[in-house]
Design an enzyme around this catalytic site. Structure first.
Site, PDB file in Angstrom:
ATOM      1  N   ASP A   1       0.817  -1.213   0.000  1.00 30.68           N
ATOM      2  CA  ASP A   1       0.000   0.000   0.000  1.00 30.68           C
ATOM      3  C   ASP A   1       0.851   1.263   0.000  1.00 30.68           C
ATOM      4  O   ASP A   1       0.721   2.129  -0.879  1.00 30.68           O
ATOM      5  CB  ASP A   1      -0.937   0.010   1.212  1.00 30.68           C
ATOM      6  CG  ASP A   1      -1.928  -1.141   1.186  1.00 30.68           C
ATOM      7  OD1 ASP A   1      -2.427  -1.463   0.100  1.00 30.68           O
ATOM      8  OD2 ASP A   1      -2.194  -1.717   2.251  1.00 30.68           O
TER       9      ASP A   1
ATOM     10  N   SER B   1      -1.726 -10.229   2.991  1.00 32.92           N
ATOM     11  CA  SER B   1      -1.661  -8.970   3.727  1.00 32.92           C
ATOM     12  C   SER B   1      -1.106  -9.288   5.112  1.00 32.92           C
ATOM     13  O   SER B   1      -1.687 -10.097   5.846  1.00 32.92           O
ATOM     14  CB  SER B   1      -3.050  -8.349   3.846  1.00 32.92           C
ATOM     15  OG  SER B   1      -3.007  -7.175   4.638  1.00 32.92           O
TER      16      SER B   1
ATOM     17  N   ASP C   1      -7.913  -0.742  11.058  1.00 29.26           N
ATOM     18  CA  ASP C   1      -6.770   0.140  11.295  1.00 29.26           C
ATOM     19  C   ASP C   1      -7.042   1.586  10.924  1.00 29.26           C
ATOM     20  O   ASP C   1      -6.485   2.506  11.520  1.00 29.26           O
ATOM     21  CB  ASP C   1      -5.542  -0.369  10.542  1.00 29.26           C
ATOM     22  CG  ASP C   1      -4.863  -1.532  11.247  1.00 29.26           C
ATOM     23  OD1 ASP C   1      -5.143  -1.724  12.449  1.00 29.26           O
ATOM     24  OD2 ASP C   1      -4.069  -2.228  10.623  1.00 29.26           O
TER      25      ASP C   1
ATOM     26  N   ARG D   1      -1.159   0.566  16.665  1.00 33.96           N
ATOM     27  CA  ARG D   1      -1.678   1.709  15.910  1.00 33.96           C
ATOM     28  C   ARG D   1      -1.772   3.006  16.721  1.00 33.96           C
ATOM     29  O   ARG D   1      -1.443   4.083  16.204  1.00 33.96           O
ATOM     30  CB  ARG D   1      -3.033   1.374  15.301  1.00 33.96           C
ATOM     31  CG  ARG D   1      -3.017   0.254  14.264  1.00 33.96           C
ATOM     32  CD  ARG D   1      -1.885   0.402  13.289  1.00 33.96           C
ATOM     33  NE  ARG D   1      -1.951  -0.567  12.207  1.00 33.96           N
ATOM     34  CZ  ARG D   1      -0.914  -1.167  11.680  1.00 33.96           C
ATOM     35  NH1 ARG D   1       0.294  -0.922  12.164  1.00 33.96           N
ATOM     36  NH2 ARG D   1      -1.037  -1.993  10.684  1.00 33.96           N
TER      37      ARG D   1
END
Length: 404
Positions: A17, A178, A126, A97
């Site tokens: 990404d 992923s 996320d 996060r």
């Protein structure tokens, strides 16, 4: 009219990404991009990131070493709380996060950025965790989430985009899982894992350890020492949190510990299937929970179990920086004042088996609990206790008998 940004701070991992987002930001906004990599223990995934970020268009690369703060301010509070989401997930991504979001704000303010960008998909959790953390420290900061606005629809489209611009990738279409990796865990999603009917290809995907079948035929014994609920030593050797977790990841992974196959309920409403590797974390949770059995009184322990469920949901859903989280963590800290001692565990082919524990703060009395003669428990007292404790049941039965 679309907003114009001059300088954007990007949460940069070098994965699929964010590898293409630098180019996309520059093409879309004509802005300067500051790539920020947060070191939360992903090790070799950080190798070569600076050169890659600069080569693909970033004006600046900043790497932040957050491992110590990640462990002490996020992982250990979760361990002390025994916070587990839906009975399985040890919050590996959820815990990382908030600290990254907080640090992105700090960097954005330092470099004078007018927006923060992340590469989270519009289907995941996320995006919520990052953005709530950003809002907590910069409530008016614009946030760019490309997955919610660009024309790219799949990971194959992303690879096409990268190939068209000669952006180097560490994956190909066949190994396009992923993944999220940090000191605490490694997650795997996508490809064949999207169908819950498929057994995970453990021998192919595991990175932090081996499958139980491949683990040694001989058990491994370890001892973990806690002070106020915090692990401070392994096998008698004092260690800081980062070193201790790294050591537990190694011994746990070698023994096939901490592999979870889970279909979880995401915050955004869908169910998602993933495989999590958390070898060291699984050991710590087990050791800590065992030690609490002899150091915390019954009513506090039972109430704390309810708090653990609530706190796991809150942390999973991204509400780390909230008054409720602060209050619940304060309660947990109070319960940990006497969680001191050493727990011995036997690791064997994916299993963690208790092998004894000691504590100067123990509430367990061998003399009182013994089946032999004791000095402070009169067994005759139990008759009166049972009569009073069972009085409501007796009265209900009497009332039923009268009606009959």
């Amino acid at each position: 009219m679309e907003k114009i940004f001059k300088k954007v701070v990007l949460a940069y991992s070098g994965g699929l990404d964010t590898s293409i987002i630098i180019a996309w930001l520059k093409e879309t906004y004509g802005c300067e991009v500051v790539a920020v990599a947060a070191n939360v223990g992903q090790k070799d995934e950080l190798d070569g990131l600076e050169a890659k970020a600069l080569a693909t268009g970033a004006s600046q690369y900043i790497e932040l070493d957050l491992k110590k703060e990640f462990v002490e301010d996020f992982i250990f509070p979760a361990v002390k709380a025994n916070a587990v989401y839906e009975g399985k997930y040890l919050l590996g991504t959820s815990l990382a996060r908030p600290i990254i979001g907080k640090k992105l704000v700090e960097v954005a303010k330092e470099v004078g950025a007018d927006a923060i960008c992340h590469g989270c998909t519009g289907k995941g959790n996320d995006q919520v965790r990052f953005e709530l953390a950003i809002k907590a420290f910069a409530p008016d900061m614009p946030i760019i989430a490309p997955w919610r606005v660009w024309d790219i629809k799949s990971r194959d489209d992303e690879i096409d985009y990268a190939e068209a611009r000669n952006i180097p990738l560490k994956i190909n279409r066949e190994t396009n899982y992923s993944k999220d990796k940090n000191l605490w865990h490694l997650s795997h999603e996508g490809l064949d894992l999207e169908d819950p009917a498929n057994e995970p290809k453990y021998d192919e995907i595991l990175e932090l350890g081996v499958s139980p079948e491949q683990a040694p035929d001989k058990p491994t014994y370890i001892e973990i020492t806690f002070e106020k609920g915090i692990p401070v030593a392994l096998n008698g050797e004092k260690m800081d949190g980062v070193a201790l977790i790294e050591a537990l990841n190694k011994v746990g992974g070698a023994n096939g510990i901490g592999i979870i196959d889970m279909v979880e309920n995401r915050l955004v409403g869908m169910k998602s299937r993933g495989v999590y590797e958390t070898p060291g974390g699984t050991i710590l949770y087990k050791a800590h929970a065992d030690l609490e059995e002899i150091t915390i009184d019954k009513y506090t322990q039972h109430f704390k179990q309810k708090i653990a469920l609530e706190l796991a949901d809150i942390l999973y859903n991204g509400y780390w920086y909230s008054p409720l989280t602060e209050a619940l963590n304060a309660f947990v800290d109070k319960t940990q004042e006497n969680v001191n001692g050493t727990v011995k565990l036997k690791l064997y082919k994916g299993n963690i088996i208790g092998a004894g524990m000691t504590s100067d703060s123990t509430l367990y009395s061998e003399q009182t609990a013994s089946f032999g003669e004791d000095e402070d428990y009169n067994q005759a007292d139990s008759a009166g206790f049972i009569n009073l404790y069972g009085l409501p049941i007796k009265m209900i039965a009497q009332a039923k008998a009268k009606k009959a």
